[in-house]
Scaffold this motif. Structure first.
Motif: not given
Length: 213
Positions: A16-38
């Motif tokens: 729930e916290a991940v979804r809320a934070a991702r939405t607040d930042l306007g990031l897509s799941a692929p964008e979050v995935a790429k940044r984690c991979a980085d």
């Protein structure tokens, strides 16, 4: 047929916290995935979706850390919804207050009466150092501001005299705060600890340190 993993209360909260934070930042799941991979922690976009939707039974420590960094959320806030519930299930058989849960995660509740050399003692030393840094920052900036205000007043006026006295007193306090910070840093070095780097505005303190070769 493989049964889907059953998420714990903890993994559901993280989702729930991940979804809320991702939405607040306007990031897509692929964008979050790429940044984690980085960061060296590969989580596929489908993995991000599973985390958010309760499709993961557990979460690796490095995954939680990577998500906290990428989403700019304190790890404690990712794990504990502070302020939303009086108590939470931190672990399957451990229900405690949300603030106590945060203290467990951050170590706040483990620094009292810590034996010297223990992890708890080391944490307490670094917390003391951070307090000293913040205190010295406040007093040195206040001293600078008071002195600047005095410089804008007419020399010899009552206002000038008042501001000059206040500036001198704040400068005295700032010197004491800086000496305390320097002593804390030296005490840490004497214990073979490496204090955190000083911010640029306190770099002058480092010039007085006895740093071993």
């Amino acid at each position: 047929m493989t049964n889907a993993p059953v998420p714990t209360a903890l993994t559901l909260r993280v989702g729930e916290a991940v979804r809320a934070a991702r939405t607040d930042l306007g990031l897509s799941a692929p964008e979050v995935a790429k940044r984690c991979a980085d960061l060296g922690v590969p989580i596929p976009p489908t993995g991000i979706n599973k985390i958010e939707n309760g499709g993961r039974g557990s979460l690796k420590v490095e995954e939680a850390l990577a998500l906290a960094v990428v989403l700019r959320v304190p790890l404690a806030s990712l794990l504990v919804p502070l302020g939303t519930d009086a108590t939470i299930e931190l672990l399957p058989n451990l229900r405690i207050s949300s603030w106590e849960a945060v203290r467990v995660i951050t170590g706040e509740g483990f620094t009292e009466d810590a034996p010297m050399g223990s992890p708890r003692f080391t944490l307490a030393m670094f917390r003391e150092h951070e307090v000293d840094v913040q205190t010295a920052t406040i007093s040195t900036r206040a001293a600078r501001d008071w002195r600047a205000q005095a410089g804008k007043s007419s020399i010899g006026s009552d206002r000038y005299d008042q501001l000059t006295r206040q500036a001198a007193e704040m400068e005295r306090i700032a010197r004491e705060d800086c000496r305390r910070l320097l002593a804390t840093r030296q005490r840490m070095r004497d214990l073979d600890l490496h204090p955190a780097p000083l911010p640029d505005h306190l770099a002058f303190i480092a010039q007085e340190e006895e740093v071993p070769d």
